[in-house]
Design a protein around this motif. Structure first.
Motif, PDB file in Angstrom:
ATOM      1  N   THR A 164       0.737  -1.407  -0.040  1.00 59.01           N
ATOM      2  CA  THR A 164      -0.067  -0.129   0.033  1.00 59.01           C
ATOM      3  C   THR A 164       0.902   1.295  -0.001  1.00 59.01           C
ATOM      4  OG1 THR A 164      -1.801  -1.187   1.035  1.00 59.01           O
ATOM      5  CG2 THR A 164      -1.715   1.262   1.381  1.00 59.01           C
ATOM      6  N   THR A 165       1.950   1.181   0.680  1.00 61.35           N
ATOM      7  CA  THR A 165       2.913   2.445   0.628  1.00 61.35           C
ATOM      8  C   THR A 165       3.864   2.314  -0.461  1.00 61.35           C
ATOM      9  OG1 THR A 165       4.093   1.310   2.509  1.00 61.35           O
ATOM     10  CG2 THR A 165       2.609   2.957   3.285  1.00 61.35           C
ATOM     11  N   PRO A 168       2.430   3.578  -4.163  1.00 61.82           N
ATOM     12  CA  PRO A 168       2.240   5.038  -4.708  1.00 61.82           C
ATOM     13  C   PRO A 168       3.634   5.686  -4.837  1.00 61.82           C
ATOM     14  CG  PRO A 168       1.778   4.863  -2.399  1.00 61.82           C
ATOM     15  CD  PRO A 168       1.611   3.606  -3.046  1.00 61.82           C
ATOM     16  N   THR A 246      -1.270   8.518   5.442  1.00 63.66           N
ATOM     17  CA  THR A 246      -1.667   7.120   5.800  1.00 63.66           C
ATOM     18  C   THR A 246      -2.694   6.965   6.819  1.00 63.66           C
ATOM     19  OG1 THR A 246       0.008   6.772   7.531  1.00 63.66           O
ATOM     20  CG2 THR A 246       0.781   6.354   5.272  1.00 63.66           C
ATOM     21  N   VAL A 269      -3.842   7.131   1.206  1.00 60.68           N
ATOM     22  CA  VAL A 269      -3.809   5.390   1.309  1.00 60.68           C
ATOM     23  C   VAL A 269      -4.596   4.879   2.338  1.00 60.68           C
ATOM     24  CG1 VAL A 269      -1.770   5.150   0.026  1.00 60.68           C
ATOM     25  CG2 VAL A 269      -1.615   5.408   2.253  1.00 60.68           C
ATOM     26  N   SER A 294      -4.511   6.128  -3.884  1.00 57.22           N
ATOM     27  CA  SER A 294      -3.816   4.587  -4.245  1.00 57.22           C
ATOM     28  C   SER A 294      -4.567   3.823  -3.528  1.00 57.22           C
ATOM     29  CB  SER A 294      -2.464   4.809  -4.179  1.00 57.22           C
ATOM     30  OG  SER A 294      -1.661   3.941  -4.638  1.00 57.22           O
TER      31      SER A 294
ATOM     32  N   VAL B 285      -8.936   6.997  -4.172  1.00 57.52           N
ATOM     33  CA  VAL B 285      -8.404   5.835  -3.930  1.00 57.52           C
ATOM     34  C   VAL B 285      -8.709   4.490  -4.660  1.00 57.52           C
ATOM     35  CG1 VAL B 285      -8.057   3.778  -2.139  1.00 57.52           C
ATOM     36  CG2 VAL B 285      -8.149   6.354  -1.175  1.00 57.52           C
ATOM     37  N   ARG B 288      -6.775   5.273  -8.239  1.00 57.59           N
ATOM     38  CA  ARG B 288      -5.629   6.000  -8.283  1.00 57.59           C
ATOM     39  C   ARG B 288      -5.913   7.346  -9.051  1.00 57.59           C
ATOM     40  NH1 ARG B 288      -0.345   2.573  -9.878  1.00 57.59           N
ATOM     41  NH2 ARG B 288      -1.620   2.522 -11.737  1.00 57.59           N
TER      42      ARG B 288
END
Lengths: 354, 354
Positions: A164-165, A168, A246, A269, A294, B285, B288
């Motif tokens: 998830t991180t 992007p 986040t 995210v 994302s 989200v 994207r």
């Protein structure tokens, strides 16, 4: 043969996670059967167990940060064999023919990806069950290979918090020369710091408490900015190329958008809610800035992320629990009392009788 | 010599625009003195005349879509001579040394660009006065050359409405194969249709009234979608690569964001207010997607846009007025009763006595 296996399932929105016998589907010819050894605990698990997204089908077996070993494979499986260490993330299937699937972005499957739990199997319509379980059956296309170098326990959360991180940061081509800020220091945030640093960026953590500064530094932050301090925020106005936000709850985006440079991008995210307090569109217009979102990452990119982690010695910081402690873990997560991800030692489920 | 010249100025927030004698600064060595012949009427003029942005310094002479002819030049001016047809847009100066200025993006000058009216001259601190006037004095760096082929009257609004819509289409590299939607059919929107079409995109207008369809088609739209019709909106869900939203009032962005494809971008060029109703971050989200903003364009890009217009036979659709009709024009603009931009024939100011 149909397998009746040990799993932990939430059986109603009000109940805690309880033992429940779950039927796994018969393995198909392209399936890999995996004995689950470790499963990370994601915030989504709580949302789904408690039906906070209003779409939970009970009983629900949460868990989509799965690490285990292959026990058997269908006759058309080419890439895995019994004994292999593998991972399963948030998805177990997708249509495979839409533009997103063709682009390797199964998470955006235009016919909706099949999620690892609380999803519906595309072939037989059964409900999917996640990783709080002794085993799982997954098409090999959605199985990830765990690089040998990675510790299986602390690799588990890479399958969701990691990708998830990572995704992007890669999509927006973050690297040397970029100033990156991370908002939130939880399961996702601590991985964002590690990845941004490994990619060569100059990394800042926004925090509401300077007590987190030593931890942030240990995890890769070059700078820590107290977001509640007007002077510190002013000092970084128009400063960052990229912000990875986040935080999974509603929060004011405007102070962060003001710290983006011209042409900078802030990517959400964690947030799936309406943006409140309202975003000031002038902050976007006056610097050609972007707010984007994302969602996890595709299967090929998830494998790339695992390989990147092996190459850069990156895993999650985890706290191990037994499955019987899952409810205490949820309670602690809601208080942000975990550094930084709970991982269930699934061996503990063997003490439960079916 | 200091020039006391005929201008129309708003002298208070409640007054209409009234005749007012304004002192122009003495031309400096790099200055071009321009006799103003045409001036477009932008929505910002109304905001500023009425102090709706709470920063108006009275008296204010609005107007930043200026076309005229050079009458004299300072001794260091190299590129212009008396008789040349020229334009002046929203800016008349910037710091010239910050990163944005160095990148040719003076509109994002980190030391704040000097705007054509209601700005403060960087050298002598005097207030800048805009195009509702018989002449203007501008550093040659901020003077645009009007291509011979362009009709001066209908070119005037290119200096704001034109560049505001051209710049984001270029920055986001819109061209053949892209599906572009435009929200709003006013001064900006009608230019967005023309530019998007000339760049080769497949162009859709979102409208709240199908009565605008024939006009939209004439201006370059390949399709018209009634944004209040749920079925029509559903038919274009996940459809557009790019949306240019020109609406200057608060409006619900969510229905439009839902029509963006994965990785699509919606760019705001009219809205400077808080986004209400709140934007649903899940829409970003889950695909994207990006929401971005854009502000006019740099000087070099404005010249490029004028040249592009000459090459593609593009100008604004204008309705000519005399300066004495400016208040009626404002009233009609607020009712969207103009196709699509008022342009003042500044010759009409000559009947006013100083």
């Amino acid at each position: 043969m149909t397998m009746n296996i040990r799993s932990f399932a939430a059986t109603s929105a009000t109940s805690p996670v309880a033992l429940h016998a779950i039927i796994r589907r018969d393995p198909r010819e392209d399936d890999v059967v995996i004995k689950i050894l470790y499963c990370g605990v994601c915030h989504s698990d709580i949302h789904q167990a408690r039906n906070e997204w209003h779409n939970t089908i009970y009983p629900v077996v949460p868990g989509h940060e799965i690490i285990g070993q292959v026990t058997s494979v269908g006759k058309n499986v080419n890439h895995y064999k019994p004994g292999d260490w593998v991972g399963v993330g948030c998805m177990v299937d997708s249509c495979q023919h839409c533009a997103s699937c063709q682009d390797g972005l199964e998470q955006f499957c235009e016919n909706v990806a099949t999620f690892t739990y609380n999803g519906k199997d595309r072939h037989d319509g059964t409900i999917t069950y996640g990783g709080y379980s002794e085993s799982i059956v997954v098409s090999e296309k959605f199985v990830l290979r765990l690089p040998e170098k990675l510790d299986p326990k602390s690799a588990a959360p890479l399958l969701c918090a990691g990708i998830t991180t990572y995704s992007p940061l890669r999509y927006w081509k973050i690297g040397k020369g970029h100033k990156v800020a991370v908002v939130g220091l939880g399961g996702l945030g601590h991985m964002a710091l590690k990845f941004a640093k490994a990619l060569g960026a100059d990394v800042t953590l926004f925090t509401r408490s300077m007590s987190k500064a030593p931890e942030a530094t240990r995890l890769g932050a070059d700078h820590v900015v107290l977001s509640t301090d007007a002077d510190q925020m002013k000092a970084v106005s128009n400063h960052f190329d990229f912000i990875l936000d986040t935080v999974p709850q509603q929060h004011d985006l405007n102070p962060y958008l003001a710290t983006l440079k011209r042409d900078g991008t802030c990517v959400l995210v964690g947030l799936l809610e309406p943006v409140e307090p309202p975003m000031n569109s002038g902050l976007l217009v006056m610097g050609r800035k972007s707010l984007a979102g994302s969602l996890i990452g595709g299967i090929a990119e998830t494998q790339e992320m695992l390989n990147f982690c092996a190459q850069h010695n990156i895993t999650c910081d985890v706290e191990m629990i037994n499955i019987q402690e899952i409810n205490q873990a949820y309670t602690r997560m809601l208080k942000s009392d975990v550094k930084y991800r709970f991982v269930i030692d699934m061996k503990s489920i063997e003490t439960e009788s079916l």
